[in-house]
Design an enzyme around this catalytic site. Sequence first.
Site, PDB file in Angstrom:
ATOM      1  NE  ARG A  21       4.527   1.818  -0.536  1.00 40.82           N
ATOM      2  CZ  ARG A  21       5.344   1.077   0.179  1.00 40.82           C
ATOM      3  NH1 ARG A  21       6.662   1.494  -0.263  1.00 40.82           N
ATOM      4  NH2 ARG A  21       5.239   0.576   1.162  1.00 40.82           N
ATOM      5  CE  LYS A  32      13.049  -7.789 -13.914  1.00 41.76           C
ATOM      6  NZ  LYS A  32      13.879  -7.903 -12.826  1.00 41.76           N
ATOM      7  CD1 TRP A  51      -0.424  -5.617  -4.092  1.00 44.53           C
ATOM      8  CD2 TRP A  51      -0.198  -6.640  -2.148  1.00 44.53           C
ATOM      9  NE1 TRP A  51       0.135  -6.846  -4.060  1.00 44.53           N
ATOM     10  CE2 TRP A  51       0.496  -7.585  -3.079  1.00 44.53           C
ATOM     11  CE3 TRP A  51       0.090  -6.718  -0.616  1.00 44.53           C
ATOM     12  CZ2 TRP A  51       0.746  -8.559  -2.589  1.00 44.53           C
ATOM     13  CZ3 TRP A  51       0.756  -8.026  -0.311  1.00 44.53           C
ATOM     14  CH2 TRP A  51       0.845  -9.035  -1.340  1.00 44.53           C
ATOM     15  CE  LYS A  90      11.071  -0.390  -7.710  1.00 47.61           C
ATOM     16  NZ  LYS A  90      11.576  -1.838  -8.569  1.00 47.61           N
ATOM     17  CG  ASN A 141       2.290   0.631   3.935  1.00 45.73           C
ATOM     18  OD1 ASN A 141       3.287   1.174   3.950  1.00 45.73           O
ATOM     19  ND2 ASN A 141       2.093  -0.444   3.786  1.00 45.73           N
ATOM     20  N   GLY A 142       0.828  -1.464   5.989  1.00 46.61           N
ATOM     21  CA  GLY A 142       1.244  -2.754   7.019  1.00 46.61           C
ATOM     22  C   GLY A 142       0.165  -3.663   7.267  1.00 46.61           C
ATOM     23  CB  CYS A 158      -1.128   0.064   1.309  1.00 46.02           C
ATOM     24  SG  CYS A 158      -1.807  -1.354   1.393  1.00 46.02           S
ATOM     25  CD  GLU A 196       9.833  -9.217 -11.427  1.00 44.20           C
ATOM     26  OE1 GLU A 196      10.011  -8.785 -10.271  1.00 44.20           O
ATOM     27  OE2 GLU A 196      10.768  -8.944 -12.292  1.00 44.20           O
ATOM     28  CD  GLU A 237      16.827  -9.937 -12.447  1.00 41.42           C
ATOM     29  OE1 GLU A 237      16.621 -10.530 -11.506  1.00 41.42           O
ATOM     30  OE2 GLU A 237      16.214  -8.597 -12.607  1.00 41.42           O
ATOM     31  CG  HIS A 252      20.564 -34.446 -14.198  1.00 43.42           C
ATOM     32  ND1 HIS A 252      20.798 -35.651 -14.227  1.00 43.42           N
ATOM     33  CD2 HIS A 252      21.588 -33.606 -14.503  1.00 43.42           C
ATOM     34  CE1 HIS A 252      22.048 -35.719 -14.509  1.00 43.42           C
ATOM     35  NE2 HIS A 252      22.682 -34.373 -14.773  1.00 43.42           N
TER      36      HIS A 252
HETATM   37  C1  G6P Z   1       9.451  -7.211  -5.156  1.00 44.31           C
HETATM   38  C2  G6P Z   1       9.920  -6.504  -6.092  1.00 44.31           C
HETATM   39  C3  G6P Z   1      11.213  -7.023  -6.790  1.00 44.31           C
HETATM   40  C4  G6P Z   1      12.357  -6.829  -5.890  1.00 44.31           C
HETATM   41  C5  G6P Z   1      12.075  -7.395  -4.345  1.00 44.31           C
HETATM   42  C6  G6P Z   1      13.307  -7.127  -3.390  1.00 44.31           C
HETATM   43  O1  G6P Z   1       9.360  -8.745  -5.192  1.00 44.31           O
HETATM   44  O2  G6P Z   1       8.824  -6.605  -7.086  1.00 44.31           O
HETATM   45  O3  G6P Z   1      11.528  -6.281  -8.000  1.00 44.31           O
HETATM   46  O4  G6P Z   1      13.524  -7.276  -6.320  1.00 44.31           O
HETATM   47  O5  G6P Z   1      10.835  -7.258  -3.821  1.00 44.31           O
HETATM   48  O6  G6P Z   1      12.954  -5.756  -2.975  1.00 44.31           O
HETATM   49  P1  G6P Z   1      14.011  -4.864  -2.430  1.00 44.31           P
HETATM   50  O7  G6P Z   1      13.238  -3.397  -2.449  1.00 44.31           O
HETATM   51  O8  G6P Z   1      14.348  -5.389  -1.268  1.00 44.31           O
HETATM   52  O9  G6P Z   1      15.131  -4.905  -3.459  1.00 44.31           O
END
Ligand code: G6P
Length: 606
Positions: free
Chosen positions: A27, A486, A74, A601, A100-101, A2, A489, A482, A505
């Site tokens: 957020r 991506k 969220w 995020k 938020n929390g 949030c 995501e 990574e 395997h």
């Molecule tokens: C979320 C985001 C990712 C990020 C991860 C860790 O899952 O969507 O993009 O890598 O959190 O976030 P941080 O702020 O701790 O790097």
Amino acid sequence: MCGIVGYTGKQKAYPILINGLKALEYRGYDSAGIALFESGKLKISKEKGRVKNLDDNSDLKSSNSSIGIAHTRWATHGVPSSDNAHPHLDNSGNFAVVHNGIIENYLELKEFLSKNGYKFKSETDTEVIPNLIHYYYEKEKDFLQAFNRTIKDLKGSYAILVLSPLFDGIYVAKMNSPLVIGEGEDENFIASDIPAVLEYTKNFYFLNDGDLAYITNNSLVFYNNDLKEVNIPKKVIDWDKNAADKNGYEDFMLKEIFEQPRAINETLAGRIILEDKCNFLDINIDSKYLKNVNKIYIVACGTAMHAGRVGKTVLEELTDIVTIVDVASEFRYNYQVIDKNTLCIFISQSGETADTIAALKLAKKNGAKTIAISNVIGSSITREADYTIYTHAGPEIAVASTKAYVSQISTISALAIYFAEILQVKDITYLEKLKKELLDIPEKIDDILKNSENYKKIAKDIHNVKNCFYIGRGNDYTTAMEGSLKLKEIAYIHSEAYPAGELKHGPIALIEDGTSVIGIITNKKILEKTISNLQEVITRGAKVVLVTDCNYENNDMIIINIPKTNYLFAPILAIVPLQLIAYYVAKEKNLDVDKPRNLAKSVTVE
Ligand code: G6P
């Protein structure tokens, strides 16, 4: 997760709050709401869906009110709906709260309040807060006392704003959730992060966990949890406002991909110095301590954890110290072999990831020295760690991390060179060569970005596949992880990363006509090995794309050539084409690249 925002001042609050919410949508974006104080009354408007939907439908749009609070959600407790959207009111209708929390003991509090006659309209944990405030206000007849008693009853995490006709300003409390206070002239701002209000001020205050504050248009009063007034130092944030705008790009993610050369330059500036020792003023680690370090842990989540995996290779090769990488949510519950000679590095773009912060606290409790690598000045993790090293990537808005990732790898690589200089375990000429290679990386990324149109074509081939595999060895495997993340995501395609040699395997059973396989090879020594693995999948019908810096030709696959660098730093270059492929696949599928479904995020829940 949030996002919350508050305003009190001389301007109309509504547009400032809506703009703030739009900037905070990364957020969470399943519902939004706003509360204004107008003609002696609280006015509330809430809608399911994005902030735009609230803005399109809100009858508060024309309000002249100059004080208000707002929220973008969220969902954690209760489905996305206008009933569950914030602000939430207490039963008397006097206290409007955005939060938020997560309130972990909300069921217990709800039961207590229900026994005392309170009724609840939503399924949220938040709704206990305004009602508890009311409960204590009836007893104390003093808002600050009532608010403090309320937050002392809450277990979990919160950033809370309260608006009420009973006082002129906005009350604020914070515990383990991000919150900044921006100071203007006869106006003040409160937000979950700096970019949300950066266009109005550069002067910020960061509350400590457990602190409260009372904010009016011309005063800021901070209290600790004993309600003693405390001084909080003002910090001037020199981020450029344009850094938080799209600046002509179609999406933040694309803009941030293109900002990677600058992000690395700024991160390395003043730290890597050619023909001289590296300069890490941020940390004061002496050679005596470092020589006794027997183990390094790197702990992080998501993309930051992948940066940690690359960091491990560089640290081990340059310092000869065993380095272990762990996901924060696992580290917390694993058996810890940690003591004062263990150095723990925590990487977090936002500096607010709940699991990473909890892992850091645990490592500290067990006696380790801790370093935080973060992109956000004043974020929670930076206040917990013994030392903080900032990546200077600038605000990263798109949920999928790009420029923060390459900045994190650059930071940890520079740190490894710095440690190697202190420990004197590697040849100086070799270290000098590495510094040069690192400083040349931004220009090489620029070269890769020049061909960005080519990726559109590859994306067209991939966008309707059901399964995708990313394979590589060593650091290339981390790049595979990574790249695969991506694609998952932002393009919602099932994809998996595998060490190239491991494919046979099990996973090779899933390869069929048309499956996409993306190979990464940046180390000549393993070129032939990984090529053999790619041949094995081609034989079984897979379509292969290879990202490589080796001189290699093969008509059976699409080859993306990237510039050469030392293999330790090659992940910084190799990820760029994979970011662009994921981006263009998502565009091809008409998806919201910056705000992918179900994600946020900053993950401030465990
Ligand atoms: C979320 C985001 C990712 C990020 C991860 C860790 O899952 O969507 O993009 O890598 O959190 O976030 P941080 O702020 O701790 O790097």
